[in-house]
Design a protein around this motif. Structure first.
Motif, PDB file in Angstrom:
ATOM      1  N   VAL A   1       0.823  -1.221   0.000  1.00 22.55           N
ATOM      2  CA  VAL A   1       0.000   0.000   0.000  1.00 22.55           C
ATOM      3  C   VAL A   1       0.849   1.259   0.000  1.00 22.55           C
ATOM      4  O   VAL A   1       0.451   2.292  -0.542  1.00 22.55           O
ATOM      5  CB  VAL A   1      -0.966  -0.022   1.213  1.00 22.55           C
ATOM      6  N   GLU A   2       2.037   1.180   0.578  1.00 18.27           N
ATOM      7  CA  GLU A   2       2.845   2.381   0.785  1.00 18.27           C
ATOM      8  C   GLU A   2       3.050   3.234  -0.469  1.00 18.27           C
ATOM      9  O   GLU A   2       2.955   4.462  -0.405  1.00 18.27           O
ATOM     10  CB  GLU A   2       4.207   2.002   1.394  1.00 18.27           C
ATOM     11  N   PRO A   3       3.361   2.637  -1.647  1.00 15.01           N
ATOM     12  CA  PRO A   3       3.628   3.500  -2.800  1.00 15.01           C
ATOM     13  C   PRO A   3       2.393   4.226  -3.341  1.00 15.01           C
ATOM     14  O   PRO A   3       2.528   5.097  -4.197  1.00 15.01           O
ATOM     15  CB  PRO A   3       4.135   2.523  -3.881  1.00 15.01           C
ATOM     16  N   LEU A   4       1.195   3.882  -2.863  1.00 14.75           N
ATOM     17  CA  LEU A   4      -0.020   4.455  -3.442  1.00 14.75           C
ATOM     18  C   LEU A   4      -0.200   5.929  -3.075  1.00 14.75           C
ATOM     19  O   LEU A   4       0.184   6.366  -2.002  1.00 14.75           O
ATOM     20  CB  LEU A   4      -1.259   3.691  -2.960  1.00 14.75           C
ATOM     21  N   HIS A   5      -0.840   6.656  -3.963  1.00 13.36           N
ATOM     22  CA  HIS A   5      -1.281   8.016  -3.694  1.00 13.36           C
ATOM     23  C   HIS A   5      -2.420   7.943  -2.660  1.00 13.36           C
ATOM     24  O   HIS A   5      -3.187   6.988  -2.656  1.00 13.36           O
ATOM     25  CB  HIS A   5      -1.800   8.639  -4.990  1.00 13.36           C
ATOM     26  N   PRO A   6      -2.536   8.955  -1.773  1.00 11.74           N
ATOM     27  CA  PRO A   6      -3.616   8.921  -0.772  1.00 11.74           C
ATOM     28  C   PRO A   6      -4.997   8.641  -1.372  1.00 11.74           C
ATOM     29  O   PRO A   6      -5.785   7.885  -0.791  1.00 11.74           O
ATOM     30  CB  PRO A   6      -3.562  10.328  -0.156  1.00 11.74           C
ATOM     31  N   ALA A   7      -5.278   9.230  -2.542  1.00 11.36           N
ATOM     32  CA  ALA A   7      -6.598   9.007  -3.153  1.00 11.36           C
ATOM     33  C   ALA A   7      -6.784   7.543  -3.539  1.00 11.36           C
ATOM     34  O   ALA A   7      -7.903   7.020  -3.503  1.00 11.36           O
ATOM     35  CB  ALA A   7      -6.772   9.900  -4.382  1.00 11.36           C
ATOM     36  N   ASP A   8      -5.685   6.880  -3.900  1.00 11.42           N
ATOM     37  CA  ASP A   8      -5.780   5.461  -4.257  1.00 11.42           C
ATOM     38  C   ASP A   8      -5.903   4.585  -3.010  1.00 11.42           C
ATOM     39  O   ASP A   8      -6.553   3.542  -3.046  1.00 11.42           O
ATOM     40  CB  ASP A   8      -4.567   5.038  -5.098  1.00 11.42           C
ATOM     41  N   ILE A   9      -5.272   4.998  -1.927  1.00 11.98           N
ATOM     42  CA  ILE A   9      -5.446   4.264  -0.668  1.00 11.98           C
ATOM     43  C   ILE A   9      -6.923   4.336  -0.259  1.00 11.98           C
ATOM     44  O   ILE A   9      -7.522   3.334   0.146  1.00 11.98           O
ATOM     45  CB  ILE A   9      -4.540   4.833   0.458  1.00 11.98           C
TER      46      ILE A   9
ATOM     47  N   THR B   1      -1.702   1.936   9.887  1.00 16.12           N
ATOM     48  CA  THR B   1      -2.174   3.119  10.613  1.00 16.12           C
ATOM     49  C   THR B   1      -1.447   4.406  10.222  1.00 16.12           C
ATOM     50  O   THR B   1      -2.079   5.436  10.005  1.00 16.12           O
ATOM     51  CB  THR B   1      -2.036   2.909  12.137  1.00 16.12           C
ATOM     52  N   ASP B   2      -0.114   4.351  10.089  1.00 17.66           N
ATOM     53  CA  ASP B   2       0.573   5.627   9.847  1.00 17.66           C
ATOM     54  C   ASP B   2       0.469   6.106   8.390  1.00 17.66           C
ATOM     55  O   ASP B   2       0.867   7.222   8.075  1.00 17.66           O
ATOM     56  CB  ASP B   2       2.028   5.579  10.325  1.00 17.66           C
ATOM     57  N   LEU B   3      -0.077   5.272   7.502  1.00 21.10           N
ATOM     58  CA  LEU B   3      -0.354   5.757   6.140  1.00 21.10           C
ATOM     59  C   LEU B   3      -1.753   6.383   6.053  1.00 21.10           C
ATOM     60  O   LEU B   3      -2.138   6.973   5.047  1.00 21.10           O
ATOM     61  CB  LEU B   3      -0.281   4.614   5.117  1.00 21.10           C
ATOM     62  N   LEU B   4      -2.501   6.218   7.127  1.00 22.08           N
ATOM     63  CA  LEU B   4      -3.883   6.690   7.166  1.00 22.08           C
ATOM     64  C   LEU B   4      -3.916   8.189   7.461  1.00 22.08           C
ATOM     65  O   LEU B   4      -4.400   8.630   8.501  1.00 22.08           O
ATOM     66  CB  LEU B   4      -4.605   5.922   8.283  1.00 22.08           C
ATOM     67  N   THR B   5      -3.407   8.980   6.525  1.00 18.85           N
ATOM     68  CA  THR B   5      -3.291  10.417   6.748  1.00 18.85           C
ATOM     69  C   THR B   5      -4.624  11.119   6.513  1.00 18.85           C
ATOM     70  O   THR B   5      -5.579  10.528   6.011  1.00 18.85           O
ATOM     71  CB  THR B   5      -2.277  11.012   5.764  1.00 18.85           C
ATOM     72  N   GLY B   6      -4.629  12.391   6.869  1.00 21.38           N
ATOM     73  CA  GLY B   6      -5.811  13.206   6.639  1.00 21.38           C
ATOM     74  C   GLY B   6      -6.238  13.193   5.182  1.00 21.38           C
ATOM     75  O   GLY B   6      -7.419  13.166   4.866  1.00 21.38           O
ATOM     76  N   GLU B   7      -5.261  13.199   4.273  1.00 15.97           N
ATOM     77  CA  GLU B   7      -5.581  13.193   2.841  1.00 15.97           C
ATOM     78  C   GLU B   7      -6.360  11.944   2.451  1.00 15.97           C
ATOM     79  O   GLU B   7      -7.268  12.005   1.636  1.00 15.97           O
ATOM     80  CB  GLU B   7      -4.284  13.215   2.027  1.00 15.97           C
ATOM     81  N   VAL B   8      -5.962  10.789   2.996  1.00 17.39           N
ATOM     82  CA  VAL B   8      -6.681   9.543   2.705  1.00 17.39           C
ATOM     83  C   VAL B   8      -8.106   9.654   3.222  1.00 17.39           C
ATOM     84  O   VAL B   8      -9.072   9.379   2.506  1.00 17.39           O
ATOM     85  CB  VAL B   8      -5.981   8.336   3.377  1.00 17.39           C
ATOM     86  N   ILE B   9      -8.225  10.076   4.469  1.00 19.15           N
ATOM     87  CA  ILE B   9      -9.534  10.155   5.120  1.00 19.15           C
ATOM     88  C   ILE B   9     -10.463  11.100   4.363  1.00 19.15           C
ATOM     89  O   ILE B   9     -11.651  10.822   4.168  1.00 19.15           O
ATOM     90  CB  ILE B   9      -9.367  10.639   6.576  1.00 19.15           C
ATOM     91  N   ALA B  10      -9.912  12.227   3.914  1.00 23.65           N
ATOM     92  CA  ALA B  10     -10.743  13.210   3.227  1.00 23.65           C
ATOM     93  C   ALA B  10     -11.287  12.652   1.911  1.00 23.65           C
ATOM     94  O   ALA B  10     -12.338  13.078   1.437  1.00 23.65           O
ATOM     95  CB  ALA B  10      -9.949  14.487   2.972  1.00 23.65           C
ATOM     96  N   GLU B  11     -10.567  11.712   1.309  1.00 26.07           N
ATOM     97  CA  GLU B  11     -10.985  11.165   0.008  1.00 26.07           C
ATOM     98  C   GLU B  11     -11.949   9.994   0.147  1.00 26.07           C
ATOM     99  O   GLU B  11     -12.487   9.509  -0.850  1.00 26.07           O
ATOM    100  CB  GLU B  11      -9.752  10.710  -0.782  1.00 26.07           C
ATOM    101  N   LEU B  12     -12.133   9.495   1.374  1.00 30.07           N
ATOM    102  CA  LEU B  12     -12.986   8.315   1.552  1.00 30.07           C
ATOM    103  C   LEU B  12     -14.457   8.623   1.322  1.00 30.07           C
ATOM    104  O   LEU B  12     -14.934   9.712   1.639  1.00 30.07           O
ATOM    105  CB  LEU B  12     -12.837   7.776   2.981  1.00 30.07           C
TER     106      LEU B  12
ATOM    107  N   ILE C   1      -6.242  12.601  13.642  1.00 31.04           N
ATOM    108  CA  ILE C   1      -6.428  12.749  12.201  1.00 31.04           C
ATOM    109  C   ILE C   1      -7.096  14.096  11.892  1.00 31.04           C
ATOM    110  O   ILE C   1      -6.667  14.833  11.005  1.00 31.04           O
ATOM    111  CB  ILE C   1      -7.292  11.589  11.639  1.00 31.04           C
ATOM    112  N   ALA C   2      -8.143  14.435  12.659  1.00 34.70           N
ATOM    113  CA  ALA C   2      -8.894  15.670  12.406  1.00 34.70           C
ATOM    114  C   ALA C   2      -7.990  16.896  12.505  1.00 34.70           C
ATOM    115  O   ALA C   2      -8.167  17.866  11.759  1.00 34.70           O
ATOM    116  CB  ALA C   2     -10.059  15.796  13.389  1.00 34.70           C
ATOM    117  N   GLU C   3      -7.013  16.853  13.404  1.00 36.64           N
ATOM    118  CA  GLU C   3      -6.153  18.021  13.570  1.00 36.64           C
ATOM    119  C   GLU C   3      -5.213  18.259  12.390  1.00 36.64           C
ATOM    120  O   GLU C   3      -4.733  19.367  12.195  1.00 36.64           O
ATOM    121  CB  GLU C   3      -5.360  17.910  14.878  1.00 36.64           C
TER     122      GLU C   3
END
Lengths: 481, 481
Positions: free
Chosen positions: B51-59, B79-90, B110-112
């Motif tokens: 998963v690591e090489p993926l763009h946040p939107a792809d995660i 867990t540490d790849l689960l950035t705000g960018e990933v969450i925002a795209e879900l 994450i929210a912060e």
């Protein structure tokens, strides 16, 4: 109006105050009528006075709200307000209609004010001879840019991109870049990022303007730029382009040719229109309404819609053929004819629900081969729940109502009838759920657009199977023989 | 993977090369299966590596493609790849489901990382007690911003805006502004224009970043800025916001409170999602599919869809009641029962076409009270042409086919039957065209959403009238008595 003109001299009035607009930001009917009245009275200067304070996008809206002959009269009255911005905002059909009415030199003059993408949109749908006449009137440089854009397929990135962009070599510093931008007056002002290119003009990175503004002059661009960027091949379909912009939240993106060289940029404001168009297209395809634009010529709307209705006539005939095979059964118990459209109709509605969900999930890349099996299971679960609910309600209602109402039904038969319609309803809703997800998935697998033909197949299935299951069960359970 | 990790050290691989993506930029099923396999084998480090090489939107896409329990296991593994960018795209449902599974402190963390608008989206649909627990874990400043956003109505500009923006007083020069931007590290980098405000923090103008970069340092901002700007009231509905962005081709816009003070900005990347959502909403409402999201919990989908089917059951019963009144007629000539669904069905299709066009034209402000009469005339003209075509084809086909096929039809009756079905078809298509445009226009006039109830009314009309006109004409013309 006098007061408004006065404000205009100092500064444009903020849009929120526009007395011409209603609370939903649409032109007020009173305003539109005042313009029509002025045109009808031949009072061109009054029409001009009314339209002048409008934002270009509102002038475009005004043209769309008018009748064809009114549009042409208004265009004549306000020629110098008819800027590129107005033209770019016009509905395709209205624009083509107006362009056909203008002399080639006037169209050429408007096109030269526009970015390449808007200029291409202006003339791409005109007849080839009109295109040639207009291009002949243009400056060689603008002409070449448009001709090159027209050489790309319709609805491709090449048509959508503008050639105006800012591209600089990697060795510059932030200060160098700012100086370059200040010194070159001929550069576009419509850019949201600066592209960094190598000596073969291939993109190596990109710099959002806010990063440049936040960084000291001496820092090299190479330290500020992002190397990871979304590159759009010039032949990519516009729907794909829109999906990339959405997925990666892009404001602009570099367009590259087959050798990977930077040839243009696409900005999000153009993509916004495409997202709207593509979603609309699915609504229209699912309902067989062709382009579905209220400004489309009636002839074209008729031709698209009648084809769809004829296709549906064939599927309806298939359903009728099913009924025809049961004529003897219907003659025995005419009540079956009263109830059969309910089974077919509710099946059709259930199928349409599943179909809408599936088609949109496919169009937005949410449904892929990785999760299609899950989607099928999901739709069947919902169909099972819906089928149970509808079967219970319909079966019970028929059992009760037909006990009272029955015109000569044999006593006690209403329970049998209720059972038959309940089972048929259950079966047809399951069939509908299955068809609604499997048909578009199959069409997509063959790389066709699932929105186009799916609903014809699904309706045919739910109609025919509705009649078949209901009448068939009536025979099989001995309600009739 | 080793090779890819190496490139990662130097620079992120350009997205176009992603071996995980197919040609339509979707995650390949093989890749998704490899991740699932790693999770099933409990090999968390392998899953992480994939998963690591993926763009946040792809995660985010990957999470959407997995089953519920797989999502939770993957979240634990990366867990540490689960950035705000990933969450925002879900997807909303997937995000809420995952947030419910995480402890409040993790969600707060994450929210912060997120801009206000994304943080609000993260928690707005959670249960009030969960919201409170998460807010309690946050820094007071972030917490206050989110609480204030949550005080605005759902789907309003206040929920959509981010508070992070750049606002400066009018007296600055371009150079002052650039110095200010360079010196204040705490400023956001996500801005596309600078807002110029007066001493009461009311917007007086706006400056696109490209203009600033193109202008010499000593020029005052007042000379560069545009005074005419679109201001978004904080309570404006998101659909309205999206229409403004589209109409005026905005990249970002200032949000003002009831006193006209600048309180936030909305950027186009958030609006792009709304345009998609609102168009989808119309597809779903027209077909009664509720939210229509393939990640919606089955219980919610069932509840939305079954209500729609029950409503349609009532309208179908009305149509059946019409048939019931003609039972005696049907008994005389059972062929009428065979043909009647064709008349009702084609009418339904024609009504749906008109309805789709009208609803989308209303939603995009192309159809207003200024041109509604024109739209009605247009739809009736198309209906007339469609009606004539379908009447001709159906009437002729019935006349010919039933001459051969007729099971005991009296000789010569097939022409009469053809005439009756032709006339009924014509009438019902005209009725459908009228209903398809008048029903949504009327609902809109009462300030309700025309997409919601229109199709129920239109289908009821075309079904009932189809049966009534066909069977009624059969009686009136003496085909039966």
């Amino acid at each position: 109006m006098a007061e408004q003109d006065l404000t205009e001299l100092e500064q444009e009035a903020p849009r929120e105050d526009g007395a011409e607009l209603d609370e939903e930001n649409r032109l007020k009917p009173q305003f539109v009528n005042a313009v029509i009245e002025a045109l009808d009275q031949g009072d061109e200067s009054r029409a001009y006075e009314l339209v002048e304070p409008l934002h270009p996008a509102d002038i475009a809206d005004l043209f769309e709200l008018l009748e064809r002959d009114q549009r042409r009269r208004l265009a004549a009255a306000i020629t110098d307000l008819l800027t590129g911005e107005v033209i770019a905002e016009l509905n395709d059909y209205v624009r083509d209609d107006m362009m056909e009415a203008l002399p080639a030199s006037a169209v050429a003059e408007i096109a030269e004010q526009l970015d390449t993408d808007d200029a291409v949109q202006l003339i791409e749908d005109l007849e080839p001879e009109d295109q040639r006449a207009i291009l002949a009137e243009m400056e060689p440089e603008d002409r070449a840019a448009i001709e090159s854009a027209l050489s790309y397929p319709e609805e491709s990135a090449g048509r959508l991109m503008q050639r105006e962009l800012v591209a600089v070599p990697e060795h510059l510093s932030v200060g160098d870049l700012i100086d370059y931008l200040r010194e070159h007056d001929e550069l576009t002002t419509e850019f949201w990022e600066v592209f960094i290119v190598d000596h073969t003009h291939k993109p190596v990175g990109t710099c959002q303007l806010s990063w440049i503004l936040r960084t000291p002059r001496q820092i090299p661009l190479a330290d500020v730029m992002k190397r990871d960027q979304t590159l759009i091949p010039v032949t990519m379909d516009q729907e794909e382009v829109a999906l990339r912009f959405q997925k990666y939240a892009l404001i602009s993106a570099a367009v590259v040719d087959e050798d990977g060289r930077l040839v243009g940029q696409i900005t999000v404001d153009d993509v916004v229109h495409i997202i709207q168009e593509e979603a609309d297209e699915d609504v229209m395809l699912l309902s067989g309404a062709g382009e579905g634009d209220i400004n489309e010529p009636i002839r074209e709307s008729y031709s698209a819609r009648v084809r769809w209705l004829m296709a549906n006539l064939i599927t309806a005939s298939v359903a009728s053929f099913v009924i025809y095979r049961f004529e003897g059964v219907l003659a025995q118990l005419i009540t079956l004819a009263v109830l059969m459209p309910i089974v077919a109709g509710i099946g059709g509605n259930a199928g349409t629900q599943t179909l809408a969900v599936t088609v949109r999930a496919l169009a937005t890349n949410q449904l892929t081969s990785s999760n299609s099996w899950r989607a099928v299971r999901r739709e069947l679960s919902i169909a099972l729940l819906n089928g149970l609910s509808l079967a219970l309600v319909t079966g019970t209602a028929v059992s009760i109502l037909f006990a009272d109402w029955s015109l000569g039904l044999p006593a006690g038969i209403e329970w049998h009838l209720g059972l038959v319609i309940g089972l048929a309803m259950m079966a047809n809703i399951l069939i509908a759920g299955m068809a609604g997800v499997v048909v578009p998935l199959t069409i997509e697998r063959f790389r066709a657009d699932p929105a186009i033909a799916s609903s014809i197949f699904v309706t045919m299935t739910t109609d025919s199977m509705g009649f078949l299951v209901f009448l068939g069960l009536a025979v099989a359970t001995g309600l009739v023989n």
